[in-house]
Design a protein around this motif. Structure first.
Motif, PDB file in Angstrom:
ATOM      1  N   LEU A   1     -11.429  10.326 -20.421  1.00 34.40           N
ATOM      2  CA  LEU A   1     -10.219  10.820 -19.748  1.00 34.40           C
ATOM      3  C   LEU A   1     -10.065  12.318 -19.944  1.00 34.40           C
ATOM      4  N   ALA A   2     -10.314  12.804 -21.155  1.00 39.02           N
ATOM      5  CA  ALA A   2     -10.229  14.245 -21.421  1.00 39.02           C
ATOM      6  C   ALA A   2     -11.233  15.010 -20.565  1.00 39.02           C
ATOM      7  N   GLU A   3     -12.438  14.459 -20.422  1.00 33.50           N
ATOM      8  CA  GLU A   3     -13.460  15.095 -19.595  1.00 33.50           C
ATOM      9  C   GLU A   3     -13.039  15.126 -18.119  1.00 33.50           C
ATOM     10  N   ALA A   4     -12.424  14.055 -17.650  1.00 41.45           N
ATOM     11  CA  ALA A   4     -11.964  13.995 -16.258  1.00 41.45           C
ATOM     12  C   ALA A   4     -10.869  15.022 -15.999  1.00 41.45           C
ATOM     13  N   VAL A   5      -9.946  15.181 -16.934  1.00 42.94           N
ATOM     14  CA  VAL A   5      -8.867  16.160 -16.781  1.00 42.94           C
ATOM     15  C   VAL A   5      -9.444  17.566 -16.748  1.00 42.94           C
ATOM     16  N   LEU A   6     -10.398  17.860 -17.597  1.00 36.83           N
ATOM     17  CA  LEU A   6     -11.027  19.184 -17.604  1.00 36.83           C
ATOM     18  C   LEU A   6     -11.794  19.432 -16.309  1.00 36.83           C
ATOM     19  N   ALA A   7     -12.466  18.426 -15.800  1.00 38.75           N
ATOM     20  CA  ALA A   7     -13.213  18.579 -14.547  1.00 38.75           C
ATOM     21  C   ALA A   7     -12.273  18.859 -13.382  1.00 38.75           C
ATOM     22  N   ALA A   8     -11.105  18.237 -13.377  1.00 38.43           N
ATOM     23  CA  ALA A   8     -10.131  18.463 -12.293  1.00 38.43           C
ATOM     24  C   ALA A   8      -9.624  19.893 -12.311  1.00 38.43           C
TER      25      ALA A   8
END
Length: 149
Positions: free
Chosen positions: A15-22
């Motif tokens: 989830l943290a990786e997805a937020v950073l990618a966004a």
């Protein structure tokens, strides 16, 4: 029980990786999105792309045309454009003088004059996404769909 907690940790990391990618959305896409929803053109009539020589099938031609031609149609005006190596050459029908704004998705706006016969030249030609906004003495403002060369 160790495997259960490892799964939660992995989920949180994903989830943290997805937020950073966004957050890493390219700025040009953000600018294009903002430009597409700008309210400064809410009263303009949309001119749809009715013809694009890059998209239309070549019925009898063996090779592509040297010039790209596009036609945008609205109820009160038609904007025809030919793309050359360094410019957009166009004409508005019915012919009358006016002003044409060239809006690029990156926020750059240029103004060109439309002469009494409806002719205009946009030099240098736009890069990336752009749209044209026509204002004449009579009739509503006409705004083309976003287009890319």
């Amino acid at each position: 029980m160790t495997g259960f907690w490892d799964g939660d940790d992995q989920l949180l990391a994903d989830l943290a990786e997805a937020v950073l990618a966004a957050r890493e959305v390219p700025l040009r896409l953000v600018d294009a999105g903002k430009a597409a929803f700008a309210w400064h053109t809410v009263d303009a009539e949309l001119a749809a792309l009715a013809f694009d020589s890059d998209v239309e099938p070549a019925a009898m031609r063996a090779e592509t045309a040297a010039l790209r031609a596009m036609t945008f149609v609205a109820s009160h005006a038609t904007i025809e454009v030919e793309v050359t190596a360094d410019a957009l050459l166009g004409q508005v029908a019915p012919p009358r003088s006016g002003e044409l704004l060239v809006r690029q998705a990156d926020g750059l706006v240029r103004t060109v004059q439309v002469d009494a016969l409806g002719w205009f030249t946009i030099r240098p030609r736009p890069t990336g996404l752009f749209r044209l906004e026509l204002t004449q003495s009579t009739g509503p403002r006409v705004l083309t769909a976003w287009t890319s060369l």
